[in-house]
Design a protein around this motif. Structure first.
Motif, short mmCIF file in Angstrom:
data_model
loop_
_atom_site.label_atom_id
_atom_site.label_comp_id
_atom_site.label_asym_id
_atom_site.label_seq_id
_atom_site.Cartn_x
_atom_site.Cartn_y
_atom_site.Cartn_z
N SER A 37 -32.03 87.30 43.84
CA SER A 37 -32.58 85.80 43.89
C SER A 37 -33.82 85.90 43.51
O SER A 37 -34.68 84.61 43.65
CB SER A 37 -32.03 85.37 45.24
OG SER A 37 -32.81 86.11 46.21
N GLU A 38 -34.50 86.73 42.72
CA GLU A 38 -35.92 86.74 42.27
C GLU A 38 -36.24 86.19 41.21
O GLU A 38 -35.15 85.70 40.54
CB GLU A 38 -36.41 88.31 42.57
CG GLU A 38 -36.28 88.77 43.82
CD GLU A 38 -36.81 88.18 44.74
OE1 GLU A 38 -37.96 87.75 44.84
OE2 GLU A 38 -36.35 88.20 46.00
N SER A 49 -34.65 80.17 42.61
CA SER A 49 -33.32 80.58 43.03
C SER A 49 -32.88 79.52 44.19
O SER A 49 -33.76 78.88 44.67
CB SER A 49 -33.13 81.89 43.37
OG SER A 49 -33.28 82.89 42.47
N GLY A 50 -31.65 79.43 44.38
CA GLY A 50 -31.09 78.64 45.58
C GLY A 50 -31.03 79.32 46.68
O GLY A 50 -31.12 80.38 46.85
N LEU A 63 -28.29 79.22 42.66
CA LEU A 63 -28.82 79.99 41.55
C LEU A 63 -29.33 81.23 42.01
O LEU A 63 -29.99 81.46 42.61
CB LEU A 63 -30.04 79.13 40.80
CG LEU A 63 -30.60 79.98 39.80
CD1 LEU A 63 -29.73 80.38 38.59
CD2 LEU A 63 -31.93 79.06 39.24
N HIS A 64 -28.82 82.47 41.24
CA HIS A 64 -29.26 83.53 41.52
C HIS A 64 -29.38 84.32 39.95
O HIS A 64 -28.61 84.07 39.06
CB HIS A 64 -28.17 84.61 42.37
CG HIS A 64 -28.31 83.95 43.87
ND1 HIS A 64 -27.51 83.08 44.20
CD2 HIS A 64 -29.12 84.35 44.72
CE1 HIS A 64 -27.70 82.81 45.40
NE2 HIS A 64 -28.66 83.49 45.72
N TRP A 65 -30.05 85.39 40.05
CA TRP A 65 -30.44 86.11 38.68
C TRP A 65 -29.75 87.53 38.65
O TRP A 65 -29.64 88.03 39.76
CB TRP A 65 -31.94 86.16 38.48
CG TRP A 65 -32.73 84.75 38.23
CD1 TRP A 65 -33.15 83.92 39.11
CD2 TRP A 65 -32.54 84.28 36.90
NE1 TRP A 65 -33.35 82.76 38.49
CE2 TRP A 65 -33.10 82.76 37.12
CE3 TRP A 65 -32.04 84.48 35.73
CZ2 TRP A 65 -33.43 81.95 36.15
CZ3 TRP A 65 -32.33 83.52 34.58
CH2 TRP A 65 -32.91 82.45 34.98
N LEU A 99 -24.74 80.52 38.42
CA LEU A 99 -24.55 79.29 39.13
C LEU A 99 -23.48 79.15 39.70
O LEU A 99 -22.53 79.62 39.32
CB LEU A 99 -24.77 78.41 38.13
CG LEU A 99 -25.98 77.73 37.41
CD1 LEU A 99 -25.98 76.68 36.24
CD2 LEU A 99 -27.03 77.70 38.44
N THR A 100 -23.37 78.87 41.24
CA THR A 100 -22.28 79.01 41.92
C THR A 100 -21.98 77.61 42.54
O THR A 100 -22.80 77.28 43.41
CB THR A 100 -22.29 80.18 43.26
OG1 THR A 100 -22.64 81.37 42.49
CG2 THR A 100 -21.11 80.03 44.19
#
Length: 272
Positions: free
Chosen positions: A6-7, A12-13, A21-23, A30-31
């Protein structure tokens, strides 16, 4: 495959967000995160998804691909029935603009989007998946163009996107009956590009997204636009090619690809 986190490269969400939002390297995940209603497409979710997609697509150059999925073994159960109260024609028109804008961001935006579908993808859920560039489905996922069953027309651009995937005749039958079909049929009919075992859709989608993310962003964006709006006829396809190819010929990414080929190395694309 790099570890999902999530960085940075972007905000990030949190677990409380209705769209997190995660990376995963340059891939944004996007979940849809409304498990209590199987990720129903509520107004809050629509607004949040639109804002996140717009930011990733047009404001964050670090994002090279997007994976769209759902939390808690469900992709999206469709519109939130609890919000479907009586409204004026003007209110309906205004409320329908947001999902249409989301559809355009998915289908014609410059960033490739891969859907990872587990569980239900009904109504707006199947429309979201159909608008993506690539669909990975679990074999046990369940789909339905269920709009007709609640007295509504398909929305989110499904008239166009479903026919693009399965053909006009099959799309017509699915929309007019609202019948349910599973991931196996989705793959066999061409709705889904790839079928995987239950629980493996996100992993497979990330593998695809990494390949898309490695492509030159400028060419990818022009390709998506050309496929969405510039290939309705042979003349239109030729016109699109004549207009866009000279731009790409002069791009830094094209020159880098040529140079990397001559030097027998992998190119480093920058999006210019």
């Amino acid at each position: 495959m790099s570890e999902t986190n999530s960085e940075s490269p972007g905000k990030s969400g949190t677990a409380d967000d209705i769209v997190t939002l995660h990376w995963h390297g340059p891939v944004a995940i996007l979940t849809l995160n409304y498990p209590r209603r199987r990720n129903a497409f509520s107004m809050k979710m629509r607004q949040t998804l639109h804002d996140r997609l717009y930011e990733l697509t047009y404001l964050n150059a670090a994002c090279r691909a997007i994976v769209l999925t759902g939390a808690d073994n469900a992709f999206c159960a469709g519109g939130d029935i609890s919000e479907m109260k009586e409204r004026t024609v003007l209110e309906f028109r205004e409320r329908n603009l947001l999902p249409l804008n989301i559809f355009k961001l998915l289908a014609t935006g410059p960033t490739p989007v891969i859907a990872a579908v587990e569980g239900v993808a009904m109504g707006a859920g199947i429309a979201l998946a159909a608008a993506c560039d690539y669909v990975v489905t679990s074999s046990t996922a369940r789909y339905a163009c269920s709009f007709i069953k609640v007295g509504l027309l398909p929305d989110c651009g499904l008239y166009w996107s479903l026919a693009q995937r399965v053909g006009a005749g099959r799309a017509r039958a699915l929309m007019m009956t609202g019948r349910e079909f599973d991931g196996e049929e989705a793959w066999q009919t061409g709705f889904a590009n790839q079928k995987v075992e239950p629980g493996q859709a996100l992993t497979a989608a990330l593998a695809v997204a990494e390949k898309y993310a490695a492509m030159p962003p400028l060419a990818m964006g022009h390709l998506k636009a050309a496929m969405a709006t510039g290939s309705d006829s042979l003349d239109k396809a030729i016109e699109t090619e004549v207009n866009l190819q000279p731009i790409l010929r002069r791009s830094q990414d094209h020159q880098e690809a040529v140079k990397a080929f001559m030097e027998k190395r992998q190119p480093a694309f920058v999006g210019n």
